[in-house]
Scaffold this motif. Sequence first.
Motif, PDB file in Angstrom:
ATOM      1  N   PRO A 475     -15.479   8.385   0.840  1.00  0.00           N
ATOM      2  CA  PRO A 475     -15.975   7.356  -0.080  1.00  0.00           C
ATOM      3  C   PRO A 475     -15.512   5.968   0.356  1.00  0.00           C
ATOM      4  CG  PRO A 475     -15.123   9.230  -1.295  1.00  0.00           C
ATOM      5  CD  PRO A 475     -14.773   9.466   0.145  1.00  0.00           C
ATOM      6  N   SER A 476     -16.173   4.962  -0.137  1.00  0.00           N
ATOM      7  CA  SER A 476     -15.971   3.593   0.364  1.00  0.00           C
ATOM      8  C   SER A 476     -14.516   3.134   0.272  1.00  0.00           C
ATOM      9  CB  SER A 476     -16.872   2.620  -0.394  1.00  0.00           C
ATOM     10  OG  SER A 476     -16.605   2.683  -1.789  1.00  0.00           O
ATOM     11  N   GLU A 477     -13.779   3.578  -0.730  1.00  0.00           N
ATOM     12  CA  GLU A 477     -12.404   3.112  -0.897  1.00  0.00           C
ATOM     13  C   GLU A 477     -11.379   4.111  -0.372  1.00  0.00           C
ATOM     14  OE1 GLU A 477     -11.431   1.609  -4.709  1.00  0.00           O
ATOM     15  OE2 GLU A 477     -13.283   0.462  -4.940  1.00  0.00           O
ATOM     16  N   PHE A 478     -11.832   5.042   0.444  1.00  0.00           N
ATOM     17  CA  PHE A 478     -10.930   6.040   1.032  1.00  0.00           C
ATOM     18  C   PHE A 478     -11.060   6.014   2.545  1.00  0.00           C
ATOM     19  CE2 PHE A 478     -11.365   7.291  -3.296  1.00  0.00           C
ATOM     20  CZ  PHE A 478     -10.195   7.949  -3.632  1.00  0.00           C
ATOM     21  N   TRP A 479     -10.034   6.589   3.214  1.00  0.00           N
ATOM     22  CA  TRP A 479      -9.994   6.577   4.664  1.00  0.00           C
ATOM     23  C   TRP A 479      -9.387   7.889   5.162  1.00  0.00           C
ATOM     24  CZ3 TRP A 479     -12.504   3.826   7.979  1.00  0.00           C
ATOM     25  CH2 TRP A 479     -12.121   3.806   9.321  1.00  0.00           C
ATOM     26  N   PRO A 480      -9.885   8.418   6.301  1.00  0.00           N
ATOM     27  CA  PRO A 480      -9.355   9.703   6.790  1.00  0.00           C
ATOM     28  C   PRO A 480      -7.885   9.601   7.188  1.00  0.00           C
ATOM     29  CG  PRO A 480     -11.453   9.149   7.837  1.00  0.00           C
ATOM     30  CD  PRO A 480     -11.001   7.926   7.108  1.00  0.00           C
ATOM     31  N   ASN A 481      -7.180  10.747   7.047  1.00  0.00           N
ATOM     32  CA  ASN A 481      -5.815  10.811   7.560  1.00  0.00           C
ATOM     33  C   ASN A 481      -5.845  11.016   9.075  1.00  0.00           C
ATOM     34  OD1 ASN A 481      -6.754  13.391   7.664  1.00  0.00           O
ATOM     35  ND2 ASN A 481      -5.146  14.298   6.414  1.00  0.00           N
ATOM     36  N   ALA A 482      -4.681  11.139   9.675  1.00  0.00           N
ATOM     37  CA  ALA A 482      -4.609  11.254  11.132  1.00  0.00           C
ATOM     38  C   ALA A 482      -5.300  12.513  11.630  1.00  0.00           C
ATOM     39  CB  ALA A 482      -3.142  11.223  11.588  1.00  0.00           C
ATOM     40  N   GLU A 483      -5.209  13.610  10.856  1.00  0.00           N
ATOM     41  CA  GLU A 483      -5.852  14.862  11.254  1.00  0.00           C
ATOM     42  C   GLU A 483      -7.356  14.868  10.954  1.00  0.00           C
ATOM     43  OE1 GLU A 483      -3.193  14.691   9.257  1.00  0.00           O
ATOM     44  OE2 GLU A 483      -1.687  15.117  10.801  1.00  0.00           O
ATOM     45  N   ARG A 484      -7.809  13.888  10.197  1.00  0.00           N
ATOM     46  CA  ARG A 484      -9.226  13.748   9.811  1.00  0.00           C
ATOM     47  C   ARG A 484      -9.758  14.983   9.075  1.00  0.00           C
ATOM     48  NH1 ARG A 484     -11.285  10.776  15.380  1.00  0.00           N
ATOM     49  NH2 ARG A 484      -9.758   9.093  15.261  1.00  0.00           N
ATOM     50  N   ASN A 485      -8.900  15.502   8.220  1.00  0.00           N
ATOM     51  CA  ASN A 485      -9.331  16.631   7.397  1.00  0.00           C
ATOM     52  C   ASN A 485      -9.222  16.328   5.907  1.00  0.00           C
ATOM     53  OD1 ASN A 485      -6.587  16.672   6.986  1.00  0.00           O
ATOM     54  ND2 ASN A 485      -6.230  18.631   7.986  1.00  0.00           N
ATOM     55  N   ASP A 486      -8.863  15.094   5.566  1.00  0.00           N
ATOM     56  CA  ASP A 486      -8.768  14.718   4.162  1.00  0.00           C
ATOM     57  C   ASP A 486      -8.894  13.200   4.045  1.00  0.00           C
ATOM     58  OD1 ASP A 486      -8.527  14.979   1.476  1.00  0.00           O
ATOM     59  OD2 ASP A 486      -6.349  15.255   1.456  1.00  0.00           O
ATOM     60  N   CYS A 487      -9.322  12.770   2.881  1.00  0.00           N
ATOM     61  CA  CYS A 487      -9.447  11.335   2.609  1.00  0.00           C
ATOM     62  C   CYS A 487      -8.306  10.903   1.687  1.00  0.00           C
ATOM     63  CB  CYS A 487     -10.793  11.026   1.953  1.00  0.00           C
ATOM     64  SG  CYS A 487     -12.243  11.326   2.999  1.00  0.00           S
ATOM     65  N   PHE A 488      -7.714   9.768   1.986  1.00  0.00           N
ATOM     66  CA  PHE A 488      -6.711   9.224   1.090  1.00  0.00           C
ATOM     67  C   PHE A 488      -7.079   7.773   0.789  1.00  0.00           C
ATOM     68  CE2 PHE A 488      -5.266   8.411   5.377  1.00  0.00           C
ATOM     69  CZ  PHE A 488      -4.825   7.093   5.326  1.00  0.00           C
ATOM     70  N   PRO A 489      -6.617   7.249  -0.330  1.00  0.00           N
ATOM     71  CA  PRO A 489      -6.989   5.871  -0.683  1.00  0.00           C
ATOM     72  C   PRO A 489      -6.593   4.893   0.414  1.00  0.00           C
ATOM     73  CG  PRO A 489      -5.972   6.972  -2.551  1.00  0.00           C
ATOM     74  CD  PRO A 489      -5.795   7.888  -1.376  1.00  0.00           C
ATOM     75  N   LYS A 490      -7.486   3.980   0.718  1.00  0.00           N
ATOM     76  CA  LYS A 490      -7.172   2.962   1.722  1.00  0.00           C
ATOM     77  C   LYS A 490      -6.022   2.074   1.226  1.00  0.00           C
ATOM     78  CE  LYS A 490     -11.877   2.442   3.583  1.00  0.00           C
ATOM     79  NZ  LYS A 490     -13.014   1.511   3.766  1.00  0.00           N
ATOM     80  N   PRO A 491      -5.138   1.677   2.136  1.00  0.00           N
ATOM     81  CA  PRO A 491      -4.099   0.725   1.722  1.00  0.00           C
ATOM     82  C   PRO A 491      -4.737  -0.610   1.337  1.00  0.00           C
ATOM     83  CG  PRO A 491      -4.086   1.033   4.105  1.00  0.00           C
ATOM     84  CD  PRO A 491      -5.031   2.040   3.555  1.00  0.00           C
ATOM     85  N   VAL A 492      -4.236  -1.183   0.255  1.00  0.00           N
ATOM     86  CA  VAL A 492      -4.752  -2.469  -0.224  1.00  0.00           C
ATOM     87  C   VAL A 492      -3.912  -3.578   0.393  1.00  0.00           C
ATOM     88  CG1 VAL A 492      -5.200  -3.878  -2.254  1.00  0.00           C
ATOM     89  CG2 VAL A 492      -5.545  -1.409  -2.353  1.00  0.00           C
ATOM     90  N   GLU A 493      -4.572  -4.540   1.008  1.00  0.00           N
ATOM     91  CA  GLU A 493      -3.873  -5.607   1.717  1.00  0.00           C
ATOM     92  C   GLU A 493      -4.180  -6.960   1.092  1.00  0.00           C
ATOM     93  OE1 GLU A 493      -4.958  -7.372   5.790  1.00  0.00           O
ATOM     94  OE2 GLU A 493      -3.381  -5.917   6.255  1.00  0.00           O
ATOM     95  N   PHE A 494      -3.126  -7.731   0.843  1.00  0.00           N
ATOM     96  CA  PHE A 494      -3.247  -9.130   0.435  1.00  0.00           C
ATOM     97  C   PHE A 494      -1.937  -9.801   0.825  1.00  0.00           C
ATOM     98  CE2 PHE A 494      -1.640  -6.668  -3.115  1.00  0.00           C
ATOM     99  CZ  PHE A 494      -0.523  -7.380  -3.520  1.00  0.00           C
ATOM    100  N   LEU A 495      -1.938 -11.115   0.807  1.00  0.00           N
ATOM    101  CA  LEU A 495      -0.744 -11.858   1.215  1.00  0.00           C
ATOM    102  C   LEU A 495       0.278 -11.767   0.091  1.00  0.00           C
ATOM    103  CD1 LEU A 495       0.347 -13.491   3.578  1.00  0.00           C
ATOM    104  CD2 LEU A 495      -0.458 -15.562   2.434  1.00  0.00           C
TER     105      LEU A 495
END
Length: 765
Positions: A475-495
């Motif tokens: 999903p748009s706000e998730f990103w694969p883990n290193a093994e690419r077998n699961d999605c975890f929430p993307k880290p949120v970045e701001f200053l």
Amino acid sequence: MIFAIEEINNSTELLPGIKLGYQIYDTCASGLVAAHVAFQLTNGQESVFLKDSNCSRAGTVMAVVGDSGSTPSISMARIIGPFNIPQVSHFATCACLSDKQQYPTFFRTIPSDQFQADALAKMVKHFGWTWIGAVRSDSDYGNYGMASFLDAAQKEGICVEYSESFYRTDSQSKIQKVADVIRRSTALVVVAFTAFGDMRFLLEELAQEPSPPRQWIGSESWITDPLLMSFSFCAGAIGVAIQQSVIPGLRDFLLDLSPTEVAASSVLTEFWEDAFNCTFTENAESNKRLCDGTQNIKTLKSPYTETSQLRITNMVYKAVYAIAHAIHNTVCQETTFTSQCDKHIRREPKQVFTALKNTKFSRNGYPLSFDDNGDPVAFYELVNWQKSESGLIELVTVGYYDASLPKGQEFYINRNISWVEGGTQVPVSVCSESCPPGTRKVLQKGKPICCYDCIPCPKAEISNETDSPDCFPCPSEFWPNAERNDCFPKPVEFLSFNEILAIILATFSVIGTCLAIITALIFFYHRTTPIVRANNSELSFLLLFSLTLCFLCSLTFIGAPSEWSCMLRHTAFGITFVLCISCVLGKTVVVLMAFKATLPGSNAMKWFGPSQQRMTVVSFTFIQVLICTVWLVLSPPFPMKNLTTYKEKIILECALGSAVWFWAVLGYIGLLAVFCFVLAVLARKLPDNFNEAKLITFSMLIFCAVWLTFIPAYVSSPGKFTVAVEIFAILASSFGLILCIFAPKCFIILFQPEKNTKKYLMNKN
């Protein structure tokens, strides 16, 4: 069959008072012989055979039991079918015989190979085998059975490396070729849909040059054959078998053989001579002793006397009883206590055939009924060839397959299975190892679907199942883990205030604020001195105030964006900078007007006095306030999650709302800055002991350079660095103004007080 008929003839419940007769033919497993027998059956019997006047003299037989093979059964069914003679086979399993268009009068007590094929396919699937070999008898039984199995296997996702056919009468080279294919194959599992007679020839060929270990999967025709269990390299074989059964009284009937009865039957004679290694006829060339009647069959140990595991035998037993029940239903009438049967009524085979369709009974705990195709309910035992402690192979029942159960529950295993080479773990037979989660299957060119390579999922996609054919994006706000077998929430970045970069920028912002306040205090303390009063001290204090706000407004850019912070950071920045530039512009105009005022007849200062200076600053600032107000009303900045700049993280930032108004704010600041810079350049060479015009020129040069550099840097900087660039531009331009305009004056005030005099100020040289 004879035992069943005698049991029925002695029964007071089934066909009471009516005797069944029989005649036995041997088709020799030949379709041609079976056709010859079929013609004999349809042509009727000789009258000499029916001696008893009480017997009905039907022209043809009422029904036929047999044949044991599918091909002979097909030959017979095609001939006797048009005469409506029912045929009940005990061992012909070909699925083709379920076709009532071609074989309308065919019934059987053994399940169709379609059920067997489904059971074998489910078994192979159950144990995880996707790469198998297949051999079959080159007969109707093997060809139709294997076709059904391959179709079922394909639906289960099973691939077949090879499919070979042979027949017992084939040449030695043909059978050897099949054996070589098995030896060279990579598939560990071999499914054999063969007749027991054919299987013996293949195993004998394999025994001459043993192949690598193979896990055999057998059809019911050969998997229970005791003679084949002598091939030790087949230990661990598993397959489906007809259900074991017990027929009370059969063993006693088989053992009740007198030498006279044996001598009167050619079949029994052959059996007796082979079992006891004797002969009934004196033959000088034979070394066998004479069968003198001393042989005791009760001491004989052979398949004939082994009645504890009856399988096909019970199918014959049920076939005879099925026909008897059908005849009973045509000639007998049920009363309250007994059955009344008409001994003299003439019945045609068609009537027996019609009654057979609806026949339903249970005998010795084994029920029987026929479906619309003439097939019984399919029930198989799962049997396994296991080595005993003595080293002999024994047939062990390890489960069952019941087609009458709901889908998915038909297959059941209740005992441990001994696998190839005595293993206790299920052997693995796959063309390619399973693809783990995080990869997808890519088929190998020119090979079956079970042969594939495992390709890692692309950077932004995952697969969370084994043997996944595709990867799919998170999903748009998730990103694969290193093994690419699961999605975890993307880290949120701001200053964030916790970052080193933010801390540095905040530190400089505080330093700049303190510097502006200290400068204001110095100017306030020395407010009566000439250097402070020389260039409109009111504008200087207002400029220091605006610079303080400029330094402080940079802090609003740090931290997580919110609805209020987004509106505040851009509008506060725009207004404070316009206030700052307006003050600088006022100071620049004052320098120009002061010089003009020294010229004879000039009245310039009259038109740009303190009140006009205040009005100029207020007017210029009000325009920016108006622009910001319209911006906030029409399309204000708002916090947003930027999912496009970086795919692997979310950038929290302030969306501009309306880019037009944002650039209008910057453009207005730039317009004032350029105007101020031009005026400062024009006034830079005017005589001024405190170099006010030159200092303003340098400060505006730095200001314009910073903001001209800011535009491309702002557009190209990614994520939180966009905010950092904006803060840097604010701080750099603010430091440029305060250092260029106020630092020299503070230096004179603090370290060169002798120059802070009216005399020095009036000295034009």
